[in-house]
Design an enzyme around this catalytic site. Structure first.
Site, short mmCIF file in Angstrom:
data_model
loop_
_atom_site.label_atom_id
_atom_site.label_comp_id
_atom_site.label_asym_id
_atom_site.label_seq_id
_atom_site.Cartn_x
_atom_site.Cartn_y
_atom_site.Cartn_z
CG ASP A 34 -16.46 76.93 66.16
OD1 ASP A 34 -16.03 76.88 64.99
OD2 ASP A 34 -17.39 76.21 66.57
CG ASP A 37 -15.29 75.65 60.93
OD1 ASP A 37 -15.12 76.40 61.91
OD2 ASP A 37 -15.62 74.45 61.05
#
Ligand SMILES: *[C@@H]1O[C@H](CO)[C@@H](O)[C@H](O)[C@H]1NC(C)=O
Length: 357
Positions: free
Chosen positions: A49, A231
């Site tokens: 992440d 992201d």
């Protein structure tokens, strides 16, 4: 970790893959990537992440403390777009590979978690400021990358992420790598172009950058230069609502209620979407705009349907975070998240123009 359109499409992999050197393999979980690393005495499969900074374990496999484990007495809670976790803060050793060992890494150990059914937790690669306020002790939790750098295990305070499009529905296949502390010149083509982290909030707290988007050979404006983020756990390319509507008009796509994605009747009129960062333009090919057709059934789509990986971010442009370049798109590019120089690097790869759909 931001929005997650397909939170249920998380898959297990059977074999633990342990790395050597400064790179750690990424396996595919269709909507994001996974790494397998050692924390304390256990081995854990974590979501890669770049939109959060806390590293934690214990969602599925219980945490096994190592000989150097230390309970700090602090608690930690992190809220994501599609879940959360809450637990205790330990210090323990983290082995990403034989060369990449962090001692005394602050890790979260989940007591409860929501939305992490088939994984053990998260490897948080976001700027460490994103961890601000997550622990009872207050302050910022240094990321694994920062500790590797501080402890001298890597020469530069950065990670570079390589991904490629999937050619099968075989979840768990290796589709990339995280390179800690240096770029891997075998994984990109041309130059890496760097841009400073945007000054516009809230994108500036993430891996945020200024960019514009244009569609097709006519380069019709979709989104004028504005701030957004990279992201790796957002599945789609998300655009501010007005830009999303313009993209829909330009492509003639219609919303599909079964999948929640845009759908086009054929690939024939679909053109490339371009994004420009400073003076460099990157091409997201028409093929890359299509949700992998082999995976249509997983999202409730028709086998032959043509669904697009562009979604609505849900707020008008000018909000300070007008786009999210997510996993589907990042599979076509090489990205460098350079904490030390406060910048983001993007390069094309041998897979930028792949025809996989
Ligand atoms: C996590 O999310 C669930 C479901 O939305 C909620 O019930 C729970 O209270 C949340 N936990 C924390 C620690 O915020």
């Amino acid at each position: 970790m931001m929005l997650q359109s397909f939170a249920t499409a998380i898959f297990m992999i059977s074999a633990a893959i342990q790395a050597s050197g400064v790179t750690v393999p990424i396996t595919d979980a269709l909507v994001h990537g996974l790494v397998t690393i050692n924390v304390g005495a256990g081995n854990y499969m974590l979501i890669v992440d770049s939109g959060s900074a806390n590293t934690w374990v214990g969602a599925k496999t219980p945490y096994q403390p190592g000989p150097n484990s230390k309970d700090t007495g602090e608690t930690v809670t992190v809220h994501y777009g599609s879940g959360n976790f809450s637990g205790k803060v330990f210090l323990d050793n983290v082995d990403l590979s034989s060369e990449l060992v962090v001692s005394g890494q602050s890790i979260g150990v989940a007591k409860t978690s929501t939305g992490f059914n088939d994984v053990d937790g998260v490897l948080g690669l976001g700027p460490s400021d994103l961890s601000s306020g997550t622990t009872s002790g207050g302050g910022v939790v240094p990321t694994v990358t920062e500790n590797l750098f501080t402890e001298g295990a890597i020469n530069s305070n950065l990670v570079a992420i390589s991904l490629e499009p999937s050619t099968s529905t075989h979840e768990g296949e290796i589709i990339g790598e995280i390179s800690f502390g240096e770029v891997d010149s075998s994984k990109y083509t041309g130059d890496i172009n760097y841009t400073p982290i945007t000054l516009t909030s809230p994108a500036s707290t993430f891996w945020g950058l200024d960019a514009s988007f244009q569609y097709g050979a006519s380069r019709a404006n979709v989104l004028s230069t504005t701030a957004g983020i990279i992201d790796h756990t957002t599945s789609l390319l998300l655009l501010a609502t007005d830009a999303f509507k313009d993209f829909q008009k330009l492509t003639g796509a219609t919303p599909d209620t079964n999948t929640g994605l845009l759908k086009v009747p054929s690939t024939e009129t679909l053109e490339s979407l371009f994004f420009q960062v400073k003076e460099v333009t990157y091409e997201i090919t028409a093929n890359a705009l299509i949700w992998p057709r082999a995976l249509n059934s997983i999202i409730g789509g028709e086998a032959a349907g043509i669904y697009l990986v562009v979604g609505d971010h849900g707020s008008p442009s000018g909000s300070g975070l007008d786009f999210v370049i997510g996993y589907s798109i990042l599979r076509r590019f090489y990205t460098v998240l350079d904490t030390g120089n406060h910048r983001i690097g993007i390069a094309t790869t041998p897979h930028t123009h792949d025809t996989t759909n």
